[in-house]
Scaffold this active site. Structure first.
Site, PDB file in Angstrom:
ATOM      1  N   LYS A 176     -10.755   9.280 -15.731  1.00 48.45           N
ATOM      2  CA  LYS A 176     -10.486  10.311 -17.186  1.00 48.45           C
ATOM      3  C   LYS A 176      -9.778   9.440 -18.563  1.00 48.45           C
ATOM      4  CE  LYS A 176     -12.061  14.129 -14.061  1.00 48.45           C
ATOM      5  NZ  LYS A 176     -11.415  15.216 -13.739  1.00 48.45           N
ATOM      6  N   ASP A 219     -15.203  -1.526 -10.469  1.00 49.48           N
ATOM      7  CA  ASP A 219     -15.855  -1.433 -11.025  1.00 49.48           C
ATOM      8  C   ASP A 219     -16.255  -0.747 -11.620  1.00 49.48           C
ATOM      9  OD1 ASP A 219     -14.581   1.283  -9.198  1.00 49.48           O
ATOM     10  OD2 ASP A 219     -16.700   1.773  -9.302  1.00 49.48           O
ATOM     11  N   THR A 245     -13.455  -6.845   0.806  1.00 49.81           N
ATOM     12  CA  THR A 245     -12.524  -5.954   0.596  1.00 49.81           C
ATOM     13  C   THR A 245     -13.286  -4.670   1.452  1.00 49.81           C
ATOM     14  OG1 THR A 245     -12.526  -4.254  -0.975  1.00 49.81           O
ATOM     15  CG2 THR A 245     -11.219  -6.333  -1.477  1.00 49.81           C
ATOM     16  N   ASP A 283      -6.718   1.567  -8.021  1.00 47.26           N
ATOM     17  CA  ASP A 283      -7.646   3.209  -8.523  1.00 47.26           C
ATOM     18  C   ASP A 283      -7.336   3.204 -10.031  1.00 47.26           C
ATOM     19  OD1 ASP A 283      -7.293   4.022  -5.869  1.00 47.26           O
ATOM     20  OD2 ASP A 283      -5.389   5.238  -6.216  1.00 47.26           O
ATOM     21  N   GLU A 328     -15.133  -3.344  -2.194  1.00 41.46           N
ATOM     22  CA  GLU A 328     -16.257  -3.690  -1.830  1.00 41.46           C
ATOM     23  C   GLU A 328     -17.655  -4.088  -1.485  1.00 41.46           C
ATOM     24  OE1 GLU A 328     -14.768  -8.122  -2.460  1.00 41.46           O
ATOM     25  OE2 GLU A 328     -16.170  -8.589  -4.075  1.00 41.46           O
ATOM     26  N   GLU A 388       0.767  -0.902  -0.227  1.00 41.64           N
ATOM     27  CA  GLU A 388       0.040   0.329  -0.512  1.00 41.64           C
ATOM     28  C   GLU A 388       0.963   1.267   0.175  1.00 41.64           C
ATOM     29  OE1 GLU A 388      -3.794   1.036  -0.073  1.00 41.64           O
ATOM     30  OE2 GLU A 388      -2.615   2.122   0.131  1.00 41.64           O
TER      31      GLU A 388
HETATM   32  C1  LIG Z   1      -9.514   2.237  -4.701  1.00 46.86           C
HETATM   33  S1  LIG Z   1      -8.664   1.841  -3.527  1.00 46.86           S
HETATM   34  C2  LIG Z   1      -9.070  -0.042  -2.839  1.00 46.86           C
HETATM   35  C3  LIG Z   1      -8.750  -1.202  -1.685  1.00 46.86           C
HETATM   36  C4  LIG Z   1      -8.662  -2.189  -1.442  1.00 46.86           C
HETATM   37  N1  LIG Z   1      -8.307  -3.237  -1.858  1.00 46.86           N
HETATM   38  C5  LIG Z   1      -9.670  -2.372  -1.013  1.00 46.86           C
HETATM   39  O1  LIG Z   1     -10.685  -3.110  -2.120  1.00 46.86           O
HETATM   40  O2  LIG Z   1     -11.000  -2.436  -0.200  1.00 46.86           O
HETATM   41  C6  LIG Z   1      -7.535   1.440  -3.717  1.00 46.86           C
HETATM   42  C7  LIG Z   1      -6.405   1.048  -2.926  1.00 46.86           C
HETATM   43  O3  LIG Z   1      -4.628   1.351  -3.416  1.00 46.86           O
HETATM   44  C8  LIG Z   1      -4.013   1.902  -2.849  1.00 46.86           C
HETATM   45  N2  LIG Z   1      -2.922   2.411  -4.483  1.00 46.86           N
HETATM   46  C9  LIG Z   1      -3.047   2.908  -5.616  1.00 46.86           C
HETATM   47  N3  LIG Z   1      -2.346   3.176  -6.300  1.00 46.86           N
HETATM   48  C10 LIG Z   1      -1.530   1.944  -5.772  1.00 46.86           C
HETATM   49  C11 LIG Z   1       0.120   1.921  -6.498  1.00 46.86           C
HETATM   50  N4  LIG Z   1       0.856   1.921  -7.228  1.00 46.86           N
HETATM   51  N5  LIG Z   1       1.184   1.338  -5.294  1.00 46.86           N
HETATM   52  C12 LIG Z   1       0.405   1.117  -3.594  1.00 46.86           C
HETATM   53  N6  LIG Z   1      -1.109   1.097  -3.452  1.00 46.86           N
HETATM   54  C13 LIG Z   1      -1.816   1.941  -4.600  1.00 46.86           C
HETATM   55  C14 LIG Z   1      -4.104   3.658  -2.922  1.00 46.86           C
HETATM   56  O4  LIG Z   1      -3.843   4.159  -1.635  1.00 46.86           O
HETATM   57  C15 LIG Z   1      -5.686   2.620  -2.178  1.00 46.86           C
HETATM   58  O5  LIG Z   1      -5.518   2.241  -0.841  1.00 46.86           O
END
Ligand SMILES: C[S@@+](CC[C@H](N)C(=O)[O-])C[C@H]1O[C@@H](n2cnc3c(N)ncnc32)[C@H](O)[C@@H]1O
Length: 215
Positions: free
Chosen positions: A121, A153, A184, A117, A187, A67
């Site tokens: 866009k 999603d 998660t 993430d 989710e 993370e």
């Molecule tokens: C949309 S959240 C989903 C978190 C978790 N997997 C869930 O489903 O509840 C995306 C997570 O990935 C982390 N994240 C995004 N890009 C990342 C990267 N390149 N390296 C490490 N973490 C990343 C973000 O900080 C965030 O906590």
């Protein structure tokens, strides 16, 4: 194989956070987890809800969360410590770097990439984690027949990943309706909102060696 319960109790959050001795060499996973066991990695593990639920369900397996946000690392470490889960480590780093440089070749049983993430866009699509380079690095890190599980999603991200996967050395397992994984945090919200969730489970296949091709 050692059972997780054999580890000493009194695990504290700072022991869950993995701070590598060397950020430029592959991790020594057996040393880090203090035992040999299959390793699953949760890329972008967020607050660690899924990671710790999986670790509780599977004490015979090791779980590494990756993370990039410090606050979420703290949440994940706190959850693992409160649940006294010695089979969890959490690493503050960027996922693509970790998969490319820190996960040893053929070392990981399952890579989970759950709700990465989305960068919806178009001009931000290049920030998305999944690319052909990422898939090649994930393929290297996975053990033979290892799996990469993806959920999102975002339908256009999903379609883009499927296209990249079709051109990679992964095979889509297609039929995985019986999977029963903990939810998660993201989710949970999507399910509550009735949002569609798109899933992919890719299995590593290895190109034939010269010897096998000659048979
Ligand atoms: C949309 S959240 C989903 C978190 C978790 N997997 C869930 O489903 O509840 C995306 C997570 O990935 C982390 N994240 C995004 N890009 C990342 C990267 N390149 N390296 C490490 N973490 C990343 C973000 O900080 C965030 O906590």
């Amino acid at each position: 194989m050692t059972d997780a319960n054999e580890y000493s109790s009194g695990l504290i959050a700072s022991e869950v956070e993995l701070v590598p001795e060397n950020y430029f060499a592959p991790l020594d996973l057996q040393k880090i987890f203090r035992r040999p066991a299959p390793v699953e990695v949760d890329l972008g593990c967020g607050d660690g809800r899924f990671l710790t639920a999986m670790a509780g369900r599977h004490p015979d397996r090791n779980f590494l969360g990756i993370e990039r946000l410090v606050g979420r690392i703290r949440s994940a470490c706190g959850k693992a410590a409160r649940a006294q889960l010695p089979n969890v480590r959490v690493l503050l780093i960027e996922s693509a770097y970790a998969v490319e440089y820190l996960l040893p070749p053929a070392s990981i049983d399952v890579l989970h990439l759950l709700f990465p993430d989305p960068w919806p866009k178009k001009r931000h699509h290049r920030r998305r984690l999944v690319s052909s380079d990422f898939l090649a690095a994930a393929h290297r890190a996975l053990a033979p027949a290892g799996r990469l599980r993806i959920a999102t999603d975002q339908v256009d991200y999903f379609q883009a990943i499927r296209q990249l996967a079709a051109a990679s050395e992964f095979r889509d397992e297609v039929d995985y309706g019986t999977d029963n994984f903990p939810l998660t945090t993201f989710e949970k919200h999507f399910v509550a909102a009735g949002a569609p969730i798109y899933r992919l489970r890719l299995r590593k296949v290895s190109p034939p060696t010269k010897a096998s091709a000659a048979q």
